[in-house]
Design a protein around this motif. Structure first.
Motif, short mmCIF file in Angstrom:
data_model
loop_
_atom_site.label_atom_id
_atom_site.label_comp_id
_atom_site.label_asym_id
_atom_site.label_seq_id
_atom_site.Cartn_x
_atom_site.Cartn_y
_atom_site.Cartn_z
N PRO A 160 0.91 -1.20 0.07
CA PRO A 160 -0.09 0.03 0.26
C PRO A 160 0.87 1.28 -0.09
CG PRO A 160 -0.97 -1.69 1.52
CD PRO A 160 0.33 -2.11 1.04
N MET A 161 2.00 1.28 0.74
CA MET A 161 2.77 2.58 0.94
C MET A 161 3.64 2.49 -0.24
SD MET A 161 2.20 1.35 4.00
CE MET A 161 3.27 0.22 4.59
N TRP A 162 4.00 1.63 -1.16
CA TRP A 162 4.59 1.67 -2.37
C TRP A 162 3.70 2.29 -3.47
CZ3 TRP A 162 6.91 -4.05 -2.21
CH2 TRP A 162 8.05 -3.84 -1.17
N MET A 163 2.30 1.67 -3.53
CA MET A 163 1.75 2.09 -4.65
C MET A 163 1.01 3.67 -4.38
SD MET A 163 -0.64 -1.34 -5.37
CE MET A 163 -1.12 -1.86 -3.74
N ASP A 227 6.83 8.89 7.79
CA ASP A 227 5.32 8.54 7.76
C ASP A 227 4.88 7.76 8.78
OD1 ASP A 227 2.80 8.65 6.59
OD2 ASP A 227 3.13 7.08 5.23
N PHE A 228 3.72 8.24 9.34
CA PHE A 228 3.15 7.21 10.45
C PHE A 228 1.87 6.76 10.24
CE2 PHE A 228 0.02 7.52 14.14
CZ PHE A 228 0.68 6.72 14.98
N PHE A 229 0.89 7.36 9.59
CA PHE A 229 -0.49 7.18 9.55
C PHE A 229 -0.79 5.77 8.89
CE2 PHE A 229 -4.78 7.07 7.44
CZ PHE A 229 -5.38 7.23 8.70
N TRP A 230 -0.30 5.79 7.51
CA TRP A 230 -0.37 4.49 6.66
C TRP A 230 0.15 3.19 7.34
CZ3 TRP A 230 -4.89 3.89 4.73
CH2 TRP A 230 -5.54 5.04 4.05
N PRO A 231 1.63 3.28 7.65
CA PRO A 231 2.17 2.20 8.31
C PRO A 231 1.71 1.65 9.50
CG PRO A 231 3.85 4.01 7.64
CD PRO A 231 2.49 4.67 7.57
N TYR A 232 1.01 2.89 10.48
CA TYR A 232 0.35 2.39 11.57
C TYR A 232 -0.97 1.60 11.41
CZ TYR A 232 -2.05 2.75 16.18
OH TYR A 232 -2.91 2.58 17.23
N MET A 233 -1.50 2.06 10.16
CA MET A 233 -2.92 1.45 10.02
C MET A 233 -2.77 0.16 9.24
SD MET A 233 -5.24 3.40 10.92
CE MET A 233 -6.67 2.87 9.99
#
Length: 292
Positions: A160-163, A227-233
């Motif tokens: 997800p982070m890559w895309m 980055d925090f939000f998406w890795p945390y989710m």
């Protein structure tokens, strides 16, 4: 013509008292602003080395009177920073590849190929920048746990982070603005020699794009590292946590001085990167053309 040694101010101008006063006044102002920006991270780094008693003294000391370096080693082992760095490095490397490849290709598509409908595509790219970031969080998260058509669950993966890094409207605009300044004659000459559009991008455009690629690289690495939000989710398994997620999850389980040391570990890599490559940021935005 007077020789210029201070940017837009020539040596002759610097001999004028008013110009010299303005120059050093602006210099002092920028130095003060830089000091204000540097004080918080420096205070965190220095405070993390204090022993426990000095750390909680009131009023706090800026320069430590005593140092407890054993806390650095124990914090590294406690959070297993080797694994955290490795996870964050994998996420960052993937985001960098996607950001440069897909945003660069779209910028090239909109700048040099310009087929029918490209203006509409560029308008849609600009339109996405007008939308609040929070507006897309729910549908994006839904697509992460149930990817359309394929029905795959990308939670607990780095995909997800890559895309998302490969679909950055700001980077597309930066790439397009840079590619617009590459002379079209170079593209036409390569096309007449039988080079394919992708070959032109790889052999002509990319070698001339070092400034913008370095600027995008710096922004991508810095943004991904912090980055925090998406890795945390997305990353629920502890073995996949990045540095920022691990530091957040240690809240309430460790003392404040240990948290400061962990923050210091998270600050050092992007700070070193910025110091070495900061000159490319302005080159990426201000490069106005290629002479030859």
């Amino acid at each position: 013509m007077a020789k210029q040694t201070n940017g837009i101010i020539s040596t002759l101008d610097m001999k004028r008292p008013g110009v010299k006063l303005l120059y050093w006044g602006l210099f002092a102002f920028m130095a003060a602003v830089s000091l204000v920006c540097l004080l918080p991270p420096l205070w965190i780094m220095l405070s993390s080395l204090k022993d426990v008693k000095e750390f909680f003294t009131i009023p706090p000391t800026i320069i430590p009177k005593t140092y407890d370096l054993s806390k650095v080693v124990s914090t590294w082992k406690l959070l297993d920073f080797g694994r955290l760095y490795w996870n964050t490095l994998i996420v960052t490397a993937g985001c960098l590849f996607f950001a440069l490849t897909f945003n660069g290709l779209l910028g090239y598509f909109l700048s040099k190929l310009r087929p029918k409908g490209s203006a509409v595509v560029f308008g849609m790219v600009l339109w996405t920048m007008l939308l609040p970031n929070t507006l897309g969080m729910v549908p994006i998260f839904k697509n992460i746990i149930d990817f359309p058509v394929l029905h795959l669950n990308f939670s607990n993966t780095f995909w997800p982070m890559w895309m998302m890094a490969g679909a950055n409207a700001f980077f597309v605009i930066v790439f397009k603005g840079f590619f617009d300044n590459i002379p079209q004659a170079l593209i036409e000459a390569a096309r007449m020699d039988g080079c394919s559009p992708l070959g032109i991008f790889r052999r002509i455009v990319l070698p001339l794009s070092k400034p913008v690629m370095m600027a995008v690289t710096i922004f991508t690495i810095h943004g991904t590292w912090s980055d925090f939000f998406w890795p945390y989710m997305v990353l629920k398994e502890k073995s996949l946590w990045t540095v920022i997620v691990a530091i957040y999850n240690m809240k309430g389980t460790t003392t404040l001085d240990i948290q400061f040391i962990a923050l210091t570990f998270s600050i050092i890599p992007p700070a070193i990167l910025f110091l070495f490559f900061q000159k490319y940021i302005m080159q990426g935005f201000t490069f106005s053309g290629i002479k030859g």
